[in-house]
Design an enzyme around this catalytic site. Structure first.
Site, PDB file in Angstrom:
ATOM      1  N   HIS A  29      -8.367  -7.793  11.640  1.00 50.47           N
ATOM      2  CA  HIS A  29      -7.366  -6.847  12.190  1.00 50.47           C
ATOM      3  C   HIS A  29      -7.434  -6.910  13.710  1.00 50.47           C
ATOM      4  O   HIS A  29      -8.397  -6.443  14.316  1.00 50.47           O
ATOM      5  CB  HIS A  29      -7.641  -5.421  11.719  1.00 50.47           C
ATOM      6  CG  HIS A  29      -6.585  -4.451  12.163  1.00 50.47           C
ATOM      7  ND1 HIS A  29      -5.944  -3.609  11.291  1.00 50.47           N
ATOM      8  CD2 HIS A  29      -6.042  -4.191  13.375  1.00 50.47           C
ATOM      9  CE1 HIS A  29      -5.060  -2.884  11.945  1.00 50.47           C
ATOM     10  NE2 HIS A  29      -5.102  -3.217  13.228  1.00 50.47           N
ATOM     11  N   LYS A  74       2.100  -5.800   6.981  1.00 51.80           N
ATOM     12  CA  LYS A  74       1.469  -4.608   7.564  1.00 51.80           C
ATOM     13  C   LYS A  74       2.434  -3.429   7.426  1.00 51.80           C
ATOM     14  O   LYS A  74       3.578  -3.499   7.894  1.00 51.80           O
ATOM     15  CB  LYS A  74       1.142  -4.850   9.042  1.00 51.80           C
ATOM     16  CG  LYS A  74       0.555  -3.644   9.766  1.00 51.80           C
ATOM     17  CD  LYS A  74      -0.839  -3.282   9.253  1.00 51.80           C
ATOM     18  CE  LYS A  74      -1.340  -1.979   9.875  1.00 51.80           C
ATOM     19  NZ  LYS A  74      -1.808  -2.133  11.245  1.00 51.80           N
ATOM     20  N   HIS A 102      -8.719  -0.101   9.358  1.00 51.36           N
ATOM     21  CA  HIS A 102      -9.494   0.742  10.286  1.00 51.36           C
ATOM     22  C   HIS A 102      -9.784   2.134   9.722  1.00 51.36           C
ATOM     23  O   HIS A 102      -9.346   3.138  10.278  1.00 51.36           O
ATOM     24  CB  HIS A 102      -8.806   0.842  11.651  1.00 51.36           C
ATOM     25  CG  HIS A 102      -7.304   1.003  11.627  1.00 51.36           C
ATOM     26  ND1 HIS A 102      -6.661   2.010  10.947  1.00 51.36           N
ATOM     27  CD2 HIS A 102      -6.334   0.271  12.204  1.00 51.36           C
ATOM     28  CE1 HIS A 102      -5.375   1.886  11.114  1.00 51.36           C
ATOM     29  NE2 HIS A 102      -5.138   0.843  11.865  1.00 51.36           N
ATOM     30  N   ASP A 109      -9.585  -4.240  15.247  1.00 50.12           N
ATOM     31  CA  ASP A 109      -8.454  -3.486  15.795  1.00 50.12           C
ATOM     32  C   ASP A 109      -8.505  -3.479  17.319  1.00 50.12           C
ATOM     33  O   ASP A 109      -8.066  -2.519  17.953  1.00 50.12           O
ATOM     34  CB  ASP A 109      -8.405  -2.049  15.243  1.00 50.12           C
ATOM     35  CG  ASP A 109      -7.026  -1.407  15.473  1.00 50.12           C
ATOM     36  OD1 ASP A 109      -6.058  -2.151  15.747  1.00 50.12           O
ATOM     37  OD2 ASP A 109      -6.935  -0.176  15.390  1.00 50.12           O
ATOM     38  N   ALA A 135      -2.731   4.527  22.945  1.00 51.70           N
ATOM     39  CA  ALA A 135      -3.804   4.449  21.944  1.00 51.70           C
ATOM     40  C   ALA A 135      -4.245   3.007  21.765  1.00 51.70           C
ATOM     41  O   ALA A 135      -3.405   2.116  21.599  1.00 51.70           O
ATOM     42  CB  ALA A 135      -3.302   5.003  20.613  1.00 51.70           C
TER      43      ALA A 135
HETATM   44  O1  DOR Z   1      -5.028   2.630  18.542  1.00 46.14           O
HETATM   45  C1  DOR Z   1      -4.205   1.863  18.065  1.00 46.14           C
HETATM   46  N1  DOR Z   1      -3.617   0.911  18.815  1.00 46.14           N
HETATM   47  N2  DOR Z   1      -3.876   1.982  16.769  1.00 46.14           N
HETATM   48  C2  DOR Z   1      -2.892   1.258  16.222  1.00 46.14           C
HETATM   49  O2  DOR Z   1      -2.635   1.426  15.070  1.00 46.14           O
HETATM   50  C3  DOR Z   1      -2.088   0.338  17.050  1.00 46.14           C
HETATM   51  C4  DOR Z   1      -2.832  -0.108  18.219  1.00 46.14           C
HETATM   52  C5  DOR Z   1      -1.988  -0.809  19.266  1.00 46.14           C
HETATM   53  O3  DOR Z   1      -1.184  -1.665  18.915  1.00 46.14           O
HETATM   54  O4  DOR Z   1      -2.186  -0.531  20.455  1.00 46.14           O
HETATM   55 ZN    ZN Z   2      -4.260  -2.119  14.742  1.00 46.35          ZN
END
Ligand code: DOR
Ligand code: ZN
Length: 344
Positions: free
Chosen positions: A14, A100, A175, A248, A264
């Site tokens: 991921h 996804k 995650h 992630d 995020a």
């Molecule tokens: O924290 C995150 N960032 N969670 C996600 O699901 C997407 C990711 C992003 O693409 O920045």
């Molecule tokens: Zn992700």
């Protein structure tokens, strides 16, 4: 005390590479450590077809340093409009390995995601029949729902529903951050697995607020309380083949993280294996890292294990506070802290 740990060349199931110059800056970090990575499709516009994934894969390959045995694995972005024909094309493809599922509005670039589960029932039926993997961002999207409860509520609602209505669909709960999600996966059949990030094994929600607000700990699903971190660590080191590595790693430019409304995502690919080694070592489970990082994911996706091995050494080091990211900079999760393991 064990001072080295040797692993089969691992896979990251991921990962976010982005695109363009930003992508060219981050691909080498992953290529240095991993044999393969499942690349998330949440670009703008999203990667929704096998043809788009083929182009994106070519762009990624142009950023892989020469002599690095790295191969990107592609995932398509599921939308309300995904056709059963596209699912069949994925089943026939040798480089697209999953869809996804982003519930619309759940996270970064999820605006084109699925607006209601009933809309994707016809394609889930075909995925189940053809053995196509569904990777799931497991959070409810109601903006009034407490952000710390969103995963557990998704597990209790949509995830239970999908599992009941598609009992042999291959799915990966991405995650995972809660005991509820880990318990769901343990209780499910061998067709259900999960990825676990390094930040959810190492940190809890208090880490986001230690001494002030720390934007580089902010990702979605958000870090949870310590009891959940403990449950994830126990699960990841249990030896169960249902749980495997997915960083992630989600790079965002420094100015979009350190902002009044920060993005995020935690950037970890500069030291991914080192972070996992710290987590596994914290519970005396370094002997479980090889299967978690190099075997269980490949087995779930029906891929051969990578050739080659890597060794990590017990050595304290501090990664840089910033890396270049296209024309900008990126601040890693590790900013201001040292790691106890180093890739040789
Ligand atoms: O924290 C995150 N960032 N969670 C996600 O699901 C997407 C990711 C992003 O693409 O920045
Ligand atoms: Zn992700």
């Amino acid at each position: 005390m064990q001072d080295t740990v040797t692993l089969g060349r691992p896979d990251d199931f991921h990962l976010h590479f982005r695109d363009g110059a930003a992508m060219a800056s981050v691909v080498p970090f992953t290529a240095r450590q991993f044999g393969r990575a499942l690349v998330m499709p949440n670009l703008k516009p999203p990667v929704t077809t096998v043809a788009m994934a083929a182009d994106y894969r070519d762009r990624i390959l142009r950023s892989v340093p020469l002599d690095t045995p790295f191969s990107p694995l592609m995932a398509l972005y599921l939308t309300d409009g995904t056709t059963v024909e596209e699912v069949a094309r994925v089943a026939d493809s040798d480089f697209v390995h999953a869809f996804k599922y982003y519930p619309a509005g759940a996270t970064t670039n999820s605006e084109s995601g699925v607006t209601s589960l009933s809309k994707i029932y016809p394609v889930l039926e075909v995925m189940q029949r053809l053995g196509v993997v569904l990777c799931i961002h497991g959070e409810v999207t109601d903006p009034t729902t407490d952000v710390f409860d969103r995963e557990a509520l998704f597990v209790e609602g949509s995830l239970q529903q999908i599992a009941r209505d598609f009992p042999v669909l291959k799915m990966v709960v991405e995650h995972i951050t809660t005991k509820e999600a880990a318990d769901f996966v343990v209780a499910s059949g061998a067709n259900v697995a999960a990825t676990i990030t390094p930040q959810h094994l190492l940190y809890n929600r208090t880490s986001i607020f230690t001494g002030g607000i720390r934007p580089h700990f902010y990702c979605l699903p958000i870090l949870k309380r310590e009891t959940h971190r403990q449950a994830l660590l126990k699960t990841a080191t249990s030896g169960s083949a249902k749980f495997f590595l997915g960083t992630d790693s989600a790079p965002h430019a420094k100015n979009s993280k350190e902002a009044c409304c920060g993005a995020a995502g935690c950037f970890t690919s500069h030291a991914a294996l080192e972070l996992y080694a710290d987590a596994f070592d914290s519970v005396g489970a370094l002997d479980k890292l090889d299967d978690f990082a190099s075997r269980f994911g490949a087995e779930f996706y029906g891929l051969p294990r990578n050739a080659g091995r890597l060794t990590l050494k017990r050595e304290s080091w501090t990664p840089p506070d910033e890396y270049s990211f296209g024309g900008e900079t990126i601040v890693p999760l590790t900013v201001g802290r040292s790691l106890s393991w180093k890739l040789l």
